[in-house]
Design a protein around this motif. Structure first.
Motif, short mmCIF file in Angstrom:
data_model
loop_
_atom_site.label_atom_id
_atom_site.label_comp_id
_atom_site.label_asym_id
_atom_site.label_seq_id
_atom_site.Cartn_x
_atom_site.Cartn_y
_atom_site.Cartn_z
N TYR A 202 -17.13 52.59 -104.07
CA TYR A 202 -17.42 51.24 -103.56
C TYR A 202 -18.92 51.04 -103.60
N ARG B 101 -17.61 42.12 -97.63
CA ARG B 101 -16.24 42.49 -98.05
C ARG B 101 -15.71 43.57 -97.11
N GLU C 59 -12.26 45.56 -97.99
CA GLU C 59 -12.41 46.49 -99.11
C GLU C 59 -13.22 47.72 -98.70
N THR D 21 -11.67 51.49 -98.53
CA THR D 21 -12.27 52.55 -99.33
C THR D 21 -12.70 53.74 -98.47
#
Length: 164
Positions: free
Chosen positions: A7, A146, A149, A153
Motif C-alpha cells: 500500500y 483511503r 484500504e 492492507t
C-alpha cells in the motif's frame, strides 16, 4: 510502485478542502478590495499582488507532498517532507488496529510526527484515520484519504506476519 510495497499513499500539504476554502475566501477579499480601491493605485496594487500570491502559493502547496505512507510485509514506513525523519512502525509490535474519524474539530492543521498525550499523529487532510496501538500503549494516528484500504492492507499483512 516499489517492489514489496502493499500500500502506498501520498498526503499533500495543500489539498484539504477546508484550508482551500479559507485561502479562496482570502483571495476573494483581496480581489474585492482591489476592485473597490481603484482610486488609490498603490493600495489596490498591493491587494492584487497579495491575491495573486495566495493563488500561486495555494497551487504550489497542492503538489507538495507532506508525507508518504507505505505498508511493507513486516513494517509501515512514513516518510515526510524533505528533512524530516523517516518513521518505521514494526507490524509485529502492533497490538490493536482501529479505524475512525481523525478529529471532531472542523479545522485540523497538517502535522507530521506530532507527539501529544501518548499519541503520535500524522495528518494532512480528510476526516478519517487509522489508529495503531503498539504493545507499549503508544498510539499512532495515521490520517488517510483511503481509510478502508489502508485498514484492510494492515490487517492482511499482520495476518500474514502472524502465520509465518
Amino acid at each position: 510502485m516499489k517492489e514489496g510495497v502493499f500500500y502506498s499513499e501520498n498526503q499533500y500539504l495543500g489539498r484539504d478542502r477546508v484550508w482551500i476554502s479559507v485561502r479562496l475566501v482570502l483571495v476573494l477579499f483581496c480581489f474585492t478590495a482591489f476592485y473597490l480601491n481603484l482610486d488609490h493605485l498603490i493600495s489596490s496594487q498591493l491587494f492584487f499582488i497579495v491575491g495573486v500570491g495566495i493563488i500561486i502559493t495555494s497551487i504550489v502547496m497542492m503538489y507538495m507532498v507532506l508525507f508518504r505512507i507505505e505498508v511493507f510485509q513486516d513494517h509501515i514506513l512514513i516518510s515526510g517532507l524533505w528533512s524530516t525523519r523517516v518513521v518505521k512502525i514494526d507490524l509485529a509490535s502492533i497490538s490493536r488496529v482501529e479505524k475512525g474519524p481523525y478529529s471532531t474539530f472542523f479545522f485540523n492543521n497538517p502535522v507530521y510526527n506530532l507527539h501529544t498525550k501518548g499519541k503520535i499523529k500524522f495528518f494532512a487532510g480528510g476526516k478519517n484515520a487509522v489508529f495503531l496501538t503498539d504493545k507499549d500503549g503508544l498510539t499512532y494516528v495515521l490520517g488517510t484519504q483511503r481509510q478502508e484500504e489502508l485498514y484492510r492492507t494492515i490487517m492482511e499483512t499482520k495476518g500474514k506476519l502472524g502465520k509465518s
